[in-house]
Design a protein around this motif. Structure first.
Motif, mmCIF file in Angstrom:
data_model
loop_
_atom_site.group_PDB
_atom_site.id
_atom_site.type_symbol
_atom_site.label_atom_id
_atom_site.label_comp_id
_atom_site.label_asym_id
_atom_site.label_seq_id
_atom_site.Cartn_x
_atom_site.Cartn_y
_atom_site.Cartn_z
ATOM 1 N N LYS A 17 36.022 27.973 3.255
ATOM 2 C CA LYS A 17 36.334 28.830 2.108
ATOM 3 C C LYS A 17 37.133 28.083 1.040
ATOM 4 O O LYS A 17 37.228 28.536 -0.092
ATOM 5 C CB LYS A 17 37.134 30.049 2.566
ATOM 6 C CG LYS A 17 36.442 30.919 3.601
ATOM 7 C CD LYS A 17 37.402 31.977 4.107
ATOM 8 C CE LYS A 17 36.798 32.800 5.239
ATOM 9 N NZ LYS A 17 37.778 33.745 5.806
ATOM 10 N N THR A 18 37.719 26.940 1.422
ATOM 11 C CA THR A 18 38.638 26.249 0.515
ATOM 12 C C THR A 18 38.075 24.947 -0.047
ATOM 13 O O THR A 18 38.790 24.227 -0.747
ATOM 14 C CB THR A 18 39.964 25.933 1.241
ATOM 15 O OG1 THR A 18 39.736 24.917 2.240
ATOM 16 C CG2 THR A 18 40.531 27.169 1.909
ATOM 17 N N VAL A 19 36.799 24.616 0.247
ATOM 18 C CA VAL A 19 36.294 23.297 -0.141
ATOM 19 C C VAL A 19 36.033 23.156 -1.634
ATOM 20 O O VAL A 19 35.916 22.038 -2.132
ATOM 21 C CB VAL A 19 35.010 22.899 0.630
ATOM 22 C CG1 VAL A 19 35.275 22.809 2.114
ATOM 23 C CG2 VAL A 19 33.869 23.835 0.326
ATOM 24 N N LYS A 20 35.946 24.257 -2.351
ATOM 25 C CA LYS A 20 35.681 24.199 -3.791
ATOM 26 C C LYS A 20 36.915 24.613 -4.595
ATOM 27 O O LYS A 20 37.660 25.518 -4.207
ATOM 28 C CB LYS A 20 34.527 25.145 -4.154
ATOM 29 C CG LYS A 20 33.190 24.807 -3.524
ATOM 30 C CD LYS A 20 32.525 23.647 -4.242
ATOM 31 C CE LYS A 20 31.075 23.527 -3.843
ATOM 32 N NZ LYS A 20 30.249 24.623 -4.351
ATOM 33 N N SER A 21 37.091 23.961 -5.739
ATOM 34 C CA SER A 21 38.130 24.364 -6.684
ATOM 35 C C SER A 21 37.680 25.650 -7.378
ATOM 36 O O SER A 21 36.506 26.034 -7.280
ATOM 37 C CB SER A 21 38.334 23.262 -7.725
ATOM 38 O OG SER A 21 37.202 23.207 -8.602
ATOM 39 N N PRO A 22 38.593 26.339 -8.086
ATOM 40 C CA PRO A 22 38.177 27.534 -8.827
ATOM 41 C C PRO A 22 37.037 27.264 -9.808
ATOM 42 O O PRO A 22 36.252 28.155 -10.119
ATOM 43 C CB PRO A 22 39.457 27.947 -9.563
ATOM 44 C CG PRO A 22 40.563 27.428 -8.706
ATOM 45 C CD PRO A 22 40.056 26.122 -8.159
ATOM 46 N N PRO A 30 40.140 19.342 1.446
ATOM 47 C CA PRO A 30 39.523 20.451 2.191
ATOM 48 C C PRO A 30 38.185 20.087 2.823
ATOM 49 O O PRO A 30 37.908 20.498 3.953
ATOM 50 C CB PRO A 30 39.359 21.543 1.127
ATOM 51 C CG PRO A 30 40.474 21.269 0.166
ATOM 52 C CD PRO A 30 40.540 19.770 0.089
ATOM 53 N N PHE A 31 37.363 19.302 2.112
ATOM 54 C CA PHE A 31 36.091 18.895 2.715
ATOM 55 C C PHE A 31 36.327 18.039 3.952
ATOM 56 O O PHE A 31 35.696 18.237 4.999
ATOM 57 C CB PHE A 31 35.221 18.129 1.712
ATOM 58 C CG PHE A 31 33.957 17.577 2.327
ATOM 59 C CD1 PHE A 31 32.904 18.420 2.651
ATOM 60 C CD2 PHE A 31 33.840 16.221 2.628
ATOM 61 C CE1 PHE A 31 31.742 17.926 3.259
ATOM 62 C CE2 PHE A 31 32.688 15.721 3.225
ATOM 63 C CZ PHE A 31 31.640 16.581 3.546
ATOM 64 N N LEU A 32 37.254 17.086 3.855
ATOM 65 C CA LEU A 32 37.561 16.238 5.000
ATOM 66 C C LEU A 32 38.158 17.056 6.142
ATOM 67 O O LEU A 32 37.894 16.780 7.315
ATOM 68 C CB LEU A 32 38.524 15.117 4.591
ATOM 69 C CG LEU A 32 37.967 14.091 3.596
ATOM 70 C CD1 LEU A 32 39.043 13.068 3.248
ATOM 71 C CD2 LEU A 32 36.723 13.395 4.156
ATOM 72 N N LEU A 76 39.372 15.424 -6.497
ATOM 73 C CA LEU A 76 37.954 15.803 -6.471
ATOM 74 C C LEU A 76 37.145 14.700 -5.774
ATOM 75 O O LEU A 76 37.198 13.534 -6.163
ATOM 76 C CB LEU A 76 37.424 16.024 -7.886
ATOM 77 C CG LEU A 76 38.152 17.091 -8.719
ATOM 78 C CD1 LEU A 76 37.486 17.240 -10.081
ATOM 79 C CD2 LEU A 76 38.177 18.424 -7.980
ATOM 80 N N LEU A 77 36.402 15.087 -4.748
ATOM 81 C CA LEU A 77 35.664 14.132 -3.926
ATOM 82 C C LEU A 77 34.716 13.276 -4.747
ATOM 83 O O LEU A 77 34.655 12.052 -4.573
ATOM 84 C CB LEU A 77 34.889 14.892 -2.843
ATOM 85 C CG LEU A 77 34.066 14.066 -1.860
ATOM 86 C CD1 LEU A 77 34.945 13.081 -1.098
ATOM 87 C CD2 LEU A 77 33.324 14.981 -0.888
#
Length: 204
Positions: A17-22, A30-32, A76-77
């Motif tokens: 739920k947290t892997v994307k910024s607004p 979060p992705f890692l 940002l990845l």
């Protein structure tokens, strides 16, 4: 949400739920963290997945180290990858681009394995794993890695024992959610990597 926390998939599902910024951008940490929380799932396969676990863990560590160098610049990845592409270091075997690519591919393999388990009740675990490997990682591996994986896929535990160690009980709902919710995230990674001509790198 209580149901998802009952299985080994629970932490990863929550973190997705947290892997994307607004604004909808893929966030590095979060992705890692999602991928890091897949490691306990890989553990449930036993020694047969030692190669996958080692690869996943190493690529998480590589990207994590880069993130920690400058958390503001590397939030940002995809910015990490863009910087390497601009500096012409992206194709190096130790690059973060290479790490992200192989991390995403390893997650592709696991998602496909779980998709096979959900879709093919009559398949053995070995059949599910072999089919997943063939459709994801195999085309990027040389013959040595391919041979090692082919053997490993025959050593996976039986489906019933695997489900037991995952504490899934009679429900595979969390595994199905993992497949449906993680797949679009991985597809977005591939779309980005393809846009910078970095999605077809093979094992060196």
């Amino acid at each position: 949400m209580a149901e998802s926390t009952m299985t080994v998939f629970g932490p990863a599902l929550e973190l997705m739920k947290t892997v994307k910024s607004p604004e909808g951008h893929m966030l590095t940490k979060p992705f890692l963290d999602v991928c890091r929380n897949v490691l306990p799932v890989i553990d449930k396969f036993g020694s047969s997945m030692a190669l996958v676990k080692s690869d996943v863990g190493g690529n998480i560590s590589r990207l994590d180290a880069k993130y920690e160098e400058n958390t503001a610049a590397n939030t940002l990845l995809y910015d990490i990858i863009r910087a390497e592409v601009a500096n012409k270091t992206a194709k190096g075997s130790s690059s973060c681009t290479n790490g992200m690519l192989w991390l995403t591919r390893a997650m592709d393999f696991l998602v496909e394995l779980f998709r096979n388990l959900n879709a093919h009740a009559d398949w053995s675990m070995s059949q599910c794993a072999t089919a997943a490997y063939t459709s994801t990682l195999k085309k990027y591996h040389g013959w040595i890695a391919s041979a090692a994986f082919t053997v490993a896929m025959k050593l996976v535990p039986e489906r019933s024992k695997f489900y037991e160690t995952l504490a899934l009980g009679n429900s595979t709902a969390d595994m199905e959610r993992f497949v449906s919710e993680f797949s679009p995230i991985l597809e977005e990674n591939h779309k980005f990597l393809k846009s910078v001509d970095m999605d077809d790198l093979k094992a060196s």
